[in-house]
Write an enzyme that holds these catalytic residues in place. Structure first.
Site, short mmCIF file in Angstrom:
data_model
loop_
_atom_site.label_atom_id
_atom_site.label_comp_id
_atom_site.label_asym_id
_atom_site.label_seq_id
_atom_site.Cartn_x
_atom_site.Cartn_y
_atom_site.Cartn_z
N HIS A 1 4.00 91.98 49.06
CA HIS A 1 2.55 92.12 48.86
C HIS A 1 1.95 90.84 48.27
O HIS A 1 1.13 90.88 47.36
CB HIS A 1 2.22 93.38 48.04
CG HIS A 1 2.85 93.45 46.68
ND1 HIS A 1 3.38 94.61 46.16
CD2 HIS A 1 3.05 92.51 45.73
CE1 HIS A 1 3.86 94.37 44.95
NE2 HIS A 1 3.66 93.10 44.66
N HIS B 1 -0.36 94.49 38.52
CA HIS B 1 -0.10 93.18 37.91
C HIS B 1 -1.11 92.94 36.80
O HIS B 1 -1.98 92.07 36.90
CB HIS B 1 -0.18 92.08 38.96
CG HIS B 1 0.73 92.29 40.15
ND1 HIS B 1 0.46 93.23 41.13
CD2 HIS B 1 1.90 91.72 40.50
CE1 HIS B 1 1.43 93.20 42.04
NE2 HIS B 1 2.31 92.30 41.68
N HIS C 1 11.96 85.85 44.42
CA HIS C 1 11.00 84.86 43.91
C HIS C 1 11.08 84.76 42.40
O HIS C 1 11.41 85.74 41.72
CB HIS C 1 9.58 85.10 44.39
CG HIS C 1 8.88 86.37 43.96
ND1 HIS C 1 9.38 87.64 44.17
CD2 HIS C 1 7.68 86.54 43.35
CE1 HIS C 1 8.51 88.54 43.73
NE2 HIS C 1 7.47 87.90 43.21
N GLU D 1 11.22 93.36 41.94
CA GLU D 1 10.22 94.19 42.65
C GLU D 1 10.85 94.93 43.82
O GLU D 1 10.33 95.96 44.27
CB GLU D 1 9.07 93.31 43.16
CG GLU D 1 8.17 92.78 42.05
CD GLU D 1 6.87 92.20 42.57
OE1 GLU D 1 6.64 92.23 43.79
OE2 GLU D 1 6.07 91.72 41.75
FE LIG Z 1 4.06 91.99 42.91
#
Ligand SMILES: [Fe+2]
Length: 280
Positions: free
Chosen positions: A12, A59, A193, A240
């Site tokens: 996302h 977030h 990431h 995630e």
């Molecule tokens: Fe995220």
């Protein structure tokens, strides 16, 4: 009865929302990313899901250090796009499905999952970017959305096994809802990431693809991947990916692959995408 007909996995990445909102999908940088979603957009137009249970993480838009629900379910009528610093994205308001949302909440809580129930919140790129990737830029989102937010930002985050079990419980909940609804479950979240520190920019394409492989077919090995392996192999934000396991758990014992896409680079990570169907 309601039924889960498919599962979708997707990154996302916030930059992709910018690309959609500014009409840059065909730019040289973005074209190979969006090319892998054209199949899915056509498939979604044909499938016409009534409801999407959209597993994502907030977030620091709706939740911050003041309140950190491990698992939260949206039971509200509508959710507005959040202002993440540059104003809200110019995308439609997200319409919920309170009847199914409350039914799932009740079923999960009686099934020993202590859900946080959310009736009012704004939704950030974690939820709106997958909608843009799968549905494009319609005037109104073509499905009702039940947000299911997972804490993958502040440790302790839930284990992969707990996420898988929650997916199985969601499938039981949906199957006991008396209305005839075509329900999809999407598991979203970044591939490997890391946003900070000496390993910032880490991408592990081999591991990402091995993870996606493990969600296809009858293996449940992915539920037992330890947090330390995500950290070591996929960087600090790769955790995630546990959210994809809620989607996979909800599809039952075995899945078949309908569509797959992986591309590097996408912002400072990879884009990963799977469309899976349960095998009865
Ligand atoms: Fe995220």
């Amino acid at each position: 009865m309601a039924r889960i007909t498919a599962g979708v996995g997707s990154s996302h990445v916030p930059l992709l929302g910018v690309a959609v909102d500014q009409g840059k999908e065909d730019d040289a940088y973005f074209a190979p990313i969006f090319a892998g979603y054209q199949w899915t957009r056509a498939w979604e137009r044909a499938e016409k899901p009534d409801v999407v249970i959209l597993v994502y993480n907030d977030h620091a838009s709706a939740f911050d250090a003041n309140i950190i629900p491990t698992f939260a379910i949206g039971c509200g009528e509508i959710y507005k796009p959040a202002d993440e610093g540059w104003g809200p994205r110019p995308v439609p308001v997200v319409e919920g499905h309170p009847d199914l949302g409350w039914h799932i909440a009740q079923s999960l809580i009686l099934d020993d999952f202590d859900m946080t129930i959310i009736n009012e919140m704004d939704v950030d790129h974690g939820l709106t970017v997958p909608l843009s990737m799968m549905f494009g830029a319609p005037a109104r989102w073509p499905a009702r959305i039940i947000p299911l937010a997972v804490n993958v930002v502040t440790y302790p985050v839930p284990s992969g096994n707990r996420c898988w079990l929650l997916g199985e419980a969601i499938a039981r909940a949906v199957a006991s809802f008396p209305e005839d609804l075509n329900v999809q479950i999407w598991g979203t979240g970044g591939m490997s990431h890391q946003l900070q520190g000496p390993r910032a920019g880490l991408i592990n394409a081999a591991w990402d693809n091995k993870f996606m492989d493990s969600l296809i077919g009858g293996s449940d090995a992915a539920r037992h991947i330890a947090h330390i392996e995500y950290l070591r192999e996929t960087g600090s934000e790769g955790i995630e990916m546990v959210m994809w396991l809620i989607m996979r758990g909800a599809l039952g014992r075995e899945t078949k692959l309908l569509h797959r896409h992986y591309h590097v680079p996408c912002s400072n990570t990879a884009i990963g995408h799977l469309v899976l169907a349960p095998v009865a």
